[in-house]
Design a protein around this motif. Structure first.
Motif, PDB file in Angstrom:
ATOM      1  N   GLY A   1       5.602  -1.930  -0.807  1.00  0.00           N
ATOM      2  CA  GLY A   1       4.323  -2.176  -0.178  1.00  0.00           C
ATOM      3  C   GLY A   1       3.411  -3.040  -1.028  1.00  0.00           C
ATOM      4  N   PHE A   2       2.102  -2.875  -0.834  1.00  0.00           N
ATOM      5  CA  PHE A   2       1.098  -3.713  -1.487  1.00  0.00           C
ATOM      6  C   PHE A   2       1.283  -3.753  -2.995  1.00  0.00           C
ATOM      7  N   LYS A   3       1.125  -4.969  -3.540  1.00  0.00           N
ATOM      8  CA  LYS A   3       1.262  -5.152  -4.979  1.00  0.00           C
ATOM      9  C   LYS A   3       0.027  -5.813  -5.582  1.00  0.00           C
ATOM     10  N   ALA A   4      -0.483  -6.849  -4.910  1.00  0.00           N
ATOM     11  CA  ALA A   4      -1.633  -7.574  -5.465  1.00  0.00           C
ATOM     12  C   ALA A   4      -2.303  -8.407  -4.380  1.00  0.00           C
ATOM     13  N   LEU A   5      -3.564  -8.767  -4.638  1.00  0.00           N
ATOM     14  CA  LEU A   5      -4.295  -9.678  -3.776  1.00  0.00           C
ATOM     15  C   LEU A   5      -4.533 -10.969  -4.550  1.00  0.00           C
ATOM     16  N   LYS A   6      -4.089 -12.082  -3.967  1.00  0.00           N
ATOM     17  CA  LYS A   6      -4.361 -13.373  -4.582  1.00  0.00           C
ATOM     18  C   LYS A   6      -5.736 -13.846  -4.117  1.00  0.00           C
ATOM     19  N   VAL A   7      -6.578 -14.233  -5.072  1.00  0.00           N
ATOM     20  CA  VAL A   7      -7.922 -14.712  -4.740  1.00  0.00           C
ATOM     21  C   VAL A   7      -8.140 -16.078  -5.380  1.00  0.00           C
ATOM     22  N   ARG A   8      -9.072 -16.824  -4.805  1.00  0.00           N
ATOM     23  CA  ARG A   8      -9.443 -18.133  -5.345  1.00  0.00           C
ATOM     24  C   ARG A   8     -10.907 -18.122  -5.744  1.00  0.00           C
ATOM     25  N   ASP A   9     -11.193 -18.525  -6.959  1.00  0.00           N
ATOM     26  CA  ASP A   9     -12.569 -18.601  -7.426  1.00  0.00           C
ATOM     27  C   ASP A   9     -13.313 -19.664  -6.616  1.00  0.00           C
TER      28      ASP A   9
ATOM     29  N   ARG B   1       1.103   0.001   4.513  1.00  0.00           N
ATOM     30  CA  ARG B   1       1.947  -0.136   3.316  1.00  0.00           C
ATOM     31  C   ARG B   1       1.077  -0.551   2.133  1.00  0.00           C
ATOM     32  N   GLY B   2      -0.118   0.007   2.080  1.00  0.00           N
ATOM     33  CA  GLY B   2      -1.040  -0.313   1.003  1.00  0.00           C
ATOM     34  C   GLY B   2      -2.265  -1.068   1.452  1.00  0.00           C
ATOM     35  N   VAL B   3      -2.247  -1.586   2.675  1.00  0.00           N
ATOM     36  CA  VAL B   3      -3.427  -2.230   3.255  1.00  0.00           C
ATOM     37  C   VAL B   3      -4.017  -1.287   4.291  1.00  0.00           C
ATOM     38  N   SER B   4      -5.294  -0.945   4.123  1.00  0.00           N
ATOM     39  CA  SER B   4      -5.948   0.022   5.003  1.00  0.00           C
ATOM     40  C   SER B   4      -7.329  -0.480   5.399  1.00  0.00           C
ATOM     41  N   TYR B   5      -7.842   0.094   6.485  1.00  0.00           N
ATOM     42  CA  TYR B   5      -9.171  -0.255   6.977  1.00  0.00           C
ATOM     43  C   TYR B   5     -10.049   0.990   7.089  1.00  0.00           C
ATOM     44  N   CYS B   6      -9.603   2.108   6.496  1.00  0.00           N
ATOM     45  CA  CYS B   6     -10.349   3.362   6.616  1.00  0.00           C
ATOM     46  C   CYS B   6     -10.182   4.193   5.349  1.00  0.00           C
ATOM     47  N   ALA B   7     -11.222   4.200   4.512  1.00  0.00           N
ATOM     48  CA  ALA B   7     -11.163   4.967   3.267  1.00  0.00           C
ATOM     49  C   ALA B   7     -11.097   6.462   3.530  1.00  0.00           C
ATOM     50  N   THR B   8     -11.847   6.934   4.519  1.00  0.00           N
ATOM     51  CA  THR B   8     -11.838   8.361   4.837  1.00  0.00           C
ATOM     52  C   THR B   8     -10.453   8.820   5.262  1.00  0.00           C
ATOM     53  N   CYS B   9      -9.739   7.943   5.962  1.00  0.00           N
ATOM     54  CA  CYS B   9      -8.402   8.292   6.450  1.00  0.00           C
ATOM     55  C   CYS B   9      -7.376   8.295   5.324  1.00  0.00           C
TER      56      CYS B   9
ATOM     57  N   GLU C   1      -4.192 -14.361  -0.171  1.00  0.00           N
ATOM     58  CA  GLU C   1      -2.896 -13.842   0.280  1.00  0.00           C
ATOM     59  C   GLU C   1      -2.681 -12.431  -0.255  1.00  0.00           C
ATOM     60  N   VAL C   2      -2.026 -11.599   0.564  1.00  0.00           N
ATOM     61  CA  VAL C   2      -1.603 -10.269   0.129  1.00  0.00           C
ATOM     62  C   VAL C   2      -0.148 -10.361  -0.331  1.00  0.00           C
ATOM     63  N   LEU C   3       0.107  -9.893  -1.528  1.00  0.00           N
ATOM     64  CA  LEU C   3       1.464  -9.899  -2.070  1.00  0.00           C
ATOM     65  C   LEU C   3       2.002  -8.478  -2.080  1.00  0.00           C
ATOM     66  N   ALA C   4       3.273  -8.335  -1.730  1.00  0.00           N
ATOM     67  CA  ALA C   4       3.873  -7.004  -1.645  1.00  0.00           C
ATOM     68  C   ALA C   4       5.340  -7.081  -2.048  1.00  0.00           C
ATOM     69  N   ASP C   5       5.904  -5.916  -2.351  1.00  0.00           N
ATOM     70  CA  ASP C   5       7.346  -5.814  -2.572  1.00  0.00           C
ATOM     71  C   ASP C   5       7.898  -4.801  -1.583  1.00  0.00           C
TER      72      ASP C   5
ATOM     73  N   GLU D   1      -1.323  -9.824   5.178  1.00  0.00           N
ATOM     74  CA  GLU D   1      -2.240  -8.716   5.483  1.00  0.00           C
ATOM     75  C   GLU D   1      -1.676  -7.815   6.572  1.00  0.00           C
ATOM     76  N   ASP D   2      -1.445  -8.372   7.753  1.00  0.00           N
ATOM     77  CA  ASP D   2      -1.014  -7.546   8.884  1.00  0.00           C
ATOM     78  C   ASP D   2       0.342  -6.915   8.640  1.00  0.00           C
ATOM     79  N   GLU D   3       1.213  -7.619   7.927  1.00  0.00           N
ATOM     80  CA  GLU D   3       2.557  -7.085   7.679  1.00  0.00           C
ATOM     81  C   GLU D   3       2.539  -5.840   6.799  1.00  0.00           C
ATOM     82  N   ASN D   4       1.459  -5.649   6.048  1.00  0.00           N
ATOM     83  CA  ASN D   4       1.406  -4.529   5.106  1.00  0.00           C
ATOM     84  C   ASN D   4       0.364  -3.476   5.471  1.00  0.00           C
ATOM     85  N   ILE D   5      -0.097  -3.496   6.721  1.00  0.00           N
ATOM     86  CA  ILE D   5      -0.946  -2.409   7.198  1.00  0.00           C
ATOM     87  C   ILE D   5      -0.137  -1.116   7.164  1.00  0.00           C
TER      88      ILE D   5
END
Length: 314
Positions: free
Chosen positions: A209-217, A127-135, A202-206, A121-125
């Motif tokens: 930058g960001f490529k996919a989010l790994k999620v667990r059901d 680079r595809g990971v954001s905390y502000c949609a307006t920005c 986990e955040v996956l990137a190449d 997550e932090d490594e890709n701020i």
């Protein structure tokens, strides 16, 4: 003894520094543990007036700092660990040992977006990971994005992002925490899809930058990848006010309360500006505007104090 001490170096703190320095108040600015604030983690800023071609966040903050220094603002590295606002001069403790006295204080310590705390997550701020949609929403025109969260802020971000992209909301529970009206608005939006009971892992990137989010059901334990062009984390913000508890009025979330229409807090001579007192807008331009308000209010306060002290000595 300092006339003015400013806590924080984001757009609010640096604007306050520019104005107080130009007023010959010789402000001392304590930089904190993230000099420049949240904009230093932002890539291109396209919505700050005066930069038609955009400007990189760190460059904008550096320009503001140099402008404040040009007028005489002094900067000091350090982290404020405590304050005493019970009497003037106010006492500010930096790095637990050094004490600075000030006639007035401007608090501009900002707010921090809450992070998921997962690998990648932090490594890709930026680079595809954001905390502000307006920005950053504009950069995803015609693309696919994820919004992680289930509260009002997540629904608001998701609806906003549909102006540009197809949105998938990812939430760790089966039910959303958002208010009924915000849920209804989001569920009625045909450009929003849903992945519930999904815990981000986990955040996956190449290299791009960001490529996919790994999620667990949450029910089956099965893991899968949610591929997208970007991810917006919208699980709330936390104002950086822990060191102020018991010293100043704050709301239940920790945001500093100011007198409406001013930057004045409940303590005369202590002012607040930027995201530390703004839970609604959280934009660089509104933070800068409130920094100007705090500086002007501070200048008037010191003038009134000087006039009162002068009349008492006559």
């Amino acid at each position: 003894m300092r006339k003015v001490v400013i806590l924080g170096t984001g757009p609010a703190g640096l604007t306050a520094a520019i104005y107080t320095a130009r007023a010959n108040l010789q402000p001392l600015v304590i930089e904190g543990n993230e000099p420049g604030g949240q904009l230093t983690t932002t890539t291109e800023v396209e919505n700050f007036p005066g930069f038609p071609d955009g400007i990189m966040g760190p460059e904008l903050m550096d320009n503001m700092r140099r402008q404040a220094e040009r007028f005489g603002a002094e900067f000091r590295r350090g982290y404020v660990t405590g304050v005493d606002f019970s009497r003037r001069p106010f006492r500010i403790t930096v790095d637990e040992t050094d004490v600075i006295e000030a006639e007035a204080v401007i608090i501009a310590t900002g707010a921090s977006a809450k992070h998921l705390g997962i690998p990648g997550e932090d490594e890709n701020i930026g680079r595809g990971v954001s905390y502000c949609a307006t920005c950053d929403g504009f950069f995803y025109r015609g693309k696919k994005v994820l919004v992680v969260g289930g509260g009002d802020s997540a629904m608001e971000e998701a609806n906003f992002l549909t102006k540009f992209a197809d949105v998938t909301v990812v939430h760790r529970r089966s039910e959303l925490r958002a208010s009924k009206i915000m849920q209804e608005r989001a569920r009625a939006n045909p450009k929003i899809s849903w992945v519930l009971n999904a815990v981000p892992v986990e955040v996956l990137a190449d290299e791009r930058g960001f490529k996919a989010l790994k999620v667990r059901d949450k029910e089956t334990g099965e893991e899968r990848l949610l591929e997208a062009d970007g991810m917006f984390v919208a699980i709330g913000h936390k104002p950086n006010t822990d060191f102020l508890r018991g010293q100043i009025d704050m709301d239940e979330l920790g945001y500093i309360k100011t007198i409406p229409g001013t930057a004045q807090t409940n303590v005369p001579g202590v002012f607040a500006c930027g995201d530390v007192q703004d839970s609604r807008y959280r934009q660089a331009i509104t933070a800068a505007g409130s920094g100007c308000m705090a500086a002007l209010d501070c200048e008037r306060f010191l003038e009134e104090v000087a006039a009162q002290e002068g009349s008492l000595t006559k």
